[in-house]
Design a protein around this motif. Structure first.
Motif, short mmCIF file in Angstrom:
data_model
loop_
_atom_site.label_atom_id
_atom_site.label_comp_id
_atom_site.label_asym_id
_atom_site.label_seq_id
_atom_site.Cartn_x
_atom_site.Cartn_y
_atom_site.Cartn_z
N HIS A 1 0.82 -1.21 0.00
CA HIS A 1 0.00 0.00 0.00
C HIS A 1 0.86 1.27 0.00
N ALA B 1 -7.03 -6.88 3.22
CA ALA B 1 -6.64 -7.32 4.57
C ALA B 1 -5.31 -8.04 4.44
N GLU C 1 5.88 -4.95 7.59
CA GLU C 1 5.97 -5.56 8.92
C GLU C 1 4.64 -6.18 9.36
N ARG D 1 1.77 -12.18 10.21
CA ARG D 1 0.57 -13.03 10.19
C ARG D 1 0.92 -14.49 9.87
N SER E 1 5.55 -0.03 11.85
CA SER E 1 4.27 -0.54 11.38
C SER E 1 3.26 0.33 12.11
N ARG F 1 10.59 4.65 6.76
CA ARG F 1 9.37 5.41 6.43
C ARG F 1 9.57 6.85 6.90
N HIS G 1 2.50 7.34 9.00
CA HIS G 1 1.78 6.22 8.39
C HIS G 1 0.76 6.74 7.37
C1 LIG Z 1 -5.37 -7.75 8.25
C2 LIG Z 1 -5.25 -6.27 8.25
N1 LIG Z 1 -5.20 -5.60 9.42
C3 LIG Z 1 -5.09 -4.27 9.42
C4 LIG Z 1 -5.01 -3.56 8.26
C5 LIG Z 1 -4.92 -2.05 8.28
N2 LIG Z 1 -3.59 -1.55 7.96
C6 LIG Z 1 -3.38 -0.88 6.82
S1 LIG Z 1 -1.77 -0.38 6.67
C7 LIG Z 1 -1.36 -1.08 8.16
C8 LIG Z 1 0.04 -1.02 8.69
C9 LIG Z 1 1.01 -1.55 7.76
O1 LIG Z 1 2.28 -1.54 8.35
P1 LIG Z 1 3.50 -2.20 7.60
O2 LIG Z 1 3.15 -3.55 7.12
O3 LIG Z 1 4.66 -2.09 8.50
O4 LIG Z 1 3.72 -1.31 6.32
P2 LIG Z 1 4.10 0.22 6.25
O5 LIG Z 1 2.79 0.96 6.44
O6 LIG Z 1 5.09 0.50 7.31
O7 LIG Z 1 4.64 0.41 4.90
C10 LIG Z 1 -2.46 -1.65 8.75
C11 LIG Z 1 -2.43 -2.30 10.08
C12 LIG Z 1 -5.05 -4.29 7.04
N3 LIG Z 1 -4.97 -3.68 5.85
N4 LIG Z 1 -5.17 -5.64 7.06
#
Ligand SMILES: Cc1ncc(C[n+]2csc(CCOP(=O)(O)OP(=O)(O)O)c2C)c(N)n1
Length: 327
Positions: free
Chosen positions: A73, A123, A153, A158, A185, A247, A251
């Motif tokens: 994302h 998700a 992260e 998961r 994260s 980053r 966020h």
């Molecule tokens: C299963 C699930 N839980 C929560 C989310 C909401 N969510 C979107 S971005 C994010 C954090 C992502 O952190 P990371 O994987 O470290 O990537 P970064 O944003 O640091 O690039 C979360 C928890 C999701 N998309 N899917």
């Protein structure tokens, strides 16, 4: 266990110039979106990739058009490097007709199956299995395509990672996982989520090749991922590359990121992947004017993408249905 170090795919002037163009475009776009947000213009849910451009772009460059890629994302470098235009990304972001999902998926679901971009999950986590499935499909079809799966992260914490990797190892699937280790994260540090703060440590038990690289150095990323892709393409199964990056921005913009120390951000700003690539381009013999002309091109591309937004109609379900019927 490491990938064969004698494999020497390296960036030359041409590849580094291409990488710089895509990194500059990704950066300029993030900056423009940040600027709009600061001016109070309503912008869609947005995750800035500033600081992570080398990992996003240089890890996609070793791929062929038919190789599959699952992006994250954060940032748009992966998509740009796979050949999706900024215009399409902007139209998707603002849910207009003419993008890749006709306004029906926003930027979470940019997809161009013809370019090896099937889309991604909302998700996080299932991407590990989806990528293994894409690799299995290539293998069953007798294609020597690979699947590359970026993850952050959150996804990597998961359980599906283990299930997917077990199958990938068992069936020697041509899949490369790329960990975007960017320090955070949301508001949790990587060290609070992973033993030794290592995203790839869990993979070692599977005895597959694991490489941890400087994710802000485009050349290092390119070489490591090229090796991993060749390993997969040759039928040797999965591997992982963990890119260490940072980053720089919060966020999302409404997160004020008070938890993120400014000294840490400054430290990583000094390791800016674009500055490093520009320095290397000069060492390769490029002139400062060439670098400036790339920057100008990126600015103009961002203008062109936003100009398309001015005239694009809102997407309708009919547009989406028509697109689905033609895929
Ligand atoms: C299963 C699930 N839980 C929560 C989310 C909401 N969510 C979107 S971005 C994010 C954090 C992502 O952190 P990371 O994987 O470290 O990537 P970064 O944003 O640091 O690039 C979360 C928890 C999701 N998309 N899917």
């Amino acid at each position: 266990m490491f990938l064969g170090k004698n494999s020497t795919e390296q960036m030359g002037l041409e590849e580094l110039t291409s990488a710089y163009r895509l990194m500059a475009l990704s950066r300029r776009f993030d900056e423009r979106m940040g600027e709009l947000n600061r001016r109070g213009v309503p912008v869609p849910h947005y995750h800035s990739g500033i600081g992570q451009e080398a990992l996003m772009v240089a890890a996609v460059m070793p791929l062929r058009r038919t190789d599959q890629m699952i992006y994250t994302h954060r940032g748009y470098g992966h998509l740009l490097a796979k050949g999706i235009s900024l215009r399409e990304i902007v139209l998707d972001l603002f849910m207009k007709a003419g993008g890749t999902n006709q306004g029906m998926g926003g930027v979470m679901h940019v997809n161009r199956p013809d370019l090896g971009v099937p889309g991604r999950e909302g998700a996080f986590g299932s991407r590990f299995a989806i990528a293994a499935g894409l690799a299995l499909a290539a293998k069953l079809d007798g294609r020597d395509d690979v699947a590359v799966c970026f993850y952050g992260e959150a996804a990597g914490a998961r359980g599906i990672l283990y299930e997917a990797l077990n199958m990938a190892v068992l069936w020697k699937l041509p899949v490369v996982y790329i960990a975007e280790h960017n320090g955070w994260s949301v508001s949790s540090r990587t060290e609070w989520l992973y033993p030794e703060g290592s995203m790839s440590r869990v993979w070692r038990g599977f005895e597959i090749p694991v490489e941890v690289v400087d994710g802000n150095d485009s050349e290092t990323v390119f070489t490591a991922v090229s090796r991993a892709v060749s390993h997969a393409r040759a039928g040797n199964g999965p591997s992982v590359v963990e890119g260490l990056t940072y980053r720089i921005e919060p966020h999302i913009w409404k997160d004020k990121a008070a938890y993120q120390p400014s000294e840490e951000i400054e430290l990583w700003r000094a390791r800016d992947p674009l500055l490093r690539a520009a320095k290397r381009l000069i060492e390769f013999g490029a002139g400062k004017d060439e670098i400036q002309s790339i920057e100008n091109w990126a600015d103009a591309e961002v203008e062109r993408a936003f100009a398309a937004l001015e005239t694009a109609p809102d997407a309708t379900w009919d547009d989406a249905r028509r697109q689905m019927e033609t895929q």
